[in-house]
Design an enzyme around this catalytic site. Sequence first.
Site, PDB file in Angstrom:
ATOM      1  CG  ASP A  29     -28.183  -5.534 -11.995  1.00 32.68           C
ATOM      2  OD1 ASP A  29     -27.477  -5.254 -12.984  1.00 32.68           O
ATOM      3  OD2 ASP A  29     -27.934  -6.529 -11.249  1.00 32.68           O
ATOM      4  CB  ILE A  30     -25.039  -1.250 -14.208  1.00 32.01           C
ATOM      5  CG1 ILE A  30     -24.777  -0.019 -15.172  1.00 32.01           C
ATOM      6  CG2 ILE A  30     -24.183  -2.394 -14.544  1.00 32.01           C
ATOM      7  CD1 ILE A  30     -25.327   1.194 -14.859  1.00 32.01           C
ATOM      8  CD  GLU A  88     -21.085  -9.554 -12.802  1.00 28.10           C
ATOM      9  OE1 GLU A  88     -22.319 -10.312 -13.406  1.00 28.10           O
ATOM     10  OE2 GLU A  88     -21.193  -8.230 -12.973  1.00 28.10           O
ATOM     11  CG  HIS A  93     -25.518  -8.483  -4.701  1.00 26.49           C
ATOM     12  ND1 HIS A  93     -24.164  -8.843  -4.759  1.00 26.49           N
ATOM     13  CD2 HIS A  93     -25.853  -9.017  -5.848  1.00 26.49           C
ATOM     14  CE1 HIS A  93     -23.867  -9.871  -5.845  1.00 26.49           C
ATOM     15  NE2 HIS A  93     -25.087  -9.646  -6.587  1.00 26.49           N
ATOM     16  CG  HIS A  95     -30.026  -9.708  -8.087  1.00 24.24           C
ATOM     17  ND1 HIS A  95     -29.618  -9.356  -9.301  1.00 24.24           N
ATOM     18  CD2 HIS A  95     -29.196 -10.730  -7.757  1.00 24.24           C
ATOM     19  CE1 HIS A  95     -28.398  -9.750  -9.426  1.00 24.24           C
ATOM     20  NE2 HIS A  95     -28.217 -10.451  -8.539  1.00 24.24           N
TER      21      HIS A  95
END
Length: 135
Positions: A29-30, A88, A93, A95
């Site tokens: 994750d960025i 978002e 996905h 996490h």
Amino acid sequence: MATIFSKIIAGEIPSYKVAEDDKFYAFLDINPLVKGHTLVVPKREVDYIFDLEDDELAAMQIFAKKLALAIQKAFPCKKVGQAVIGLEVPHAHIHLIPIQKESDMLFSNPKLSFSNEEFAAIAAAIHKAWEENAD
Ligand code: AMP
């Protein structure tokens, strides 16, 4: 139009890849909550995780399980927490977040920032553990 995650999977947008198989892609994750915060994404583009087929969701969870073990090997932690939000980016996905305490999972926490080199080193450490665990 392809999601940003589909563009990442296609290599059109860069990512710090940690693991991949024929169905799933995992990358850092960025905007990480903690060091090692990783996303698992199905290559098939589906917005809502609970719209995935049963076998696809089961396989995604097994992929995430293996990856969690690799993350914990690379970055020792109490547990690897798992969260699904998806508000978002409209591409399902999971996490995976190495945690020492409950509050490490709070998405309202300030995000960490790392240099390119630091992100690359984190991804390499998880990838190494992923490969070792596959042996
Ligand atoms: P959510 O859809 O609420 O689960 O959040 C999407 C997550 O994707 C956020 O934690 C973002 O930091 C992350 N994200 C968005 N764009 C990228 C990207 N290009 N590379 C890595 N992570 C991203």
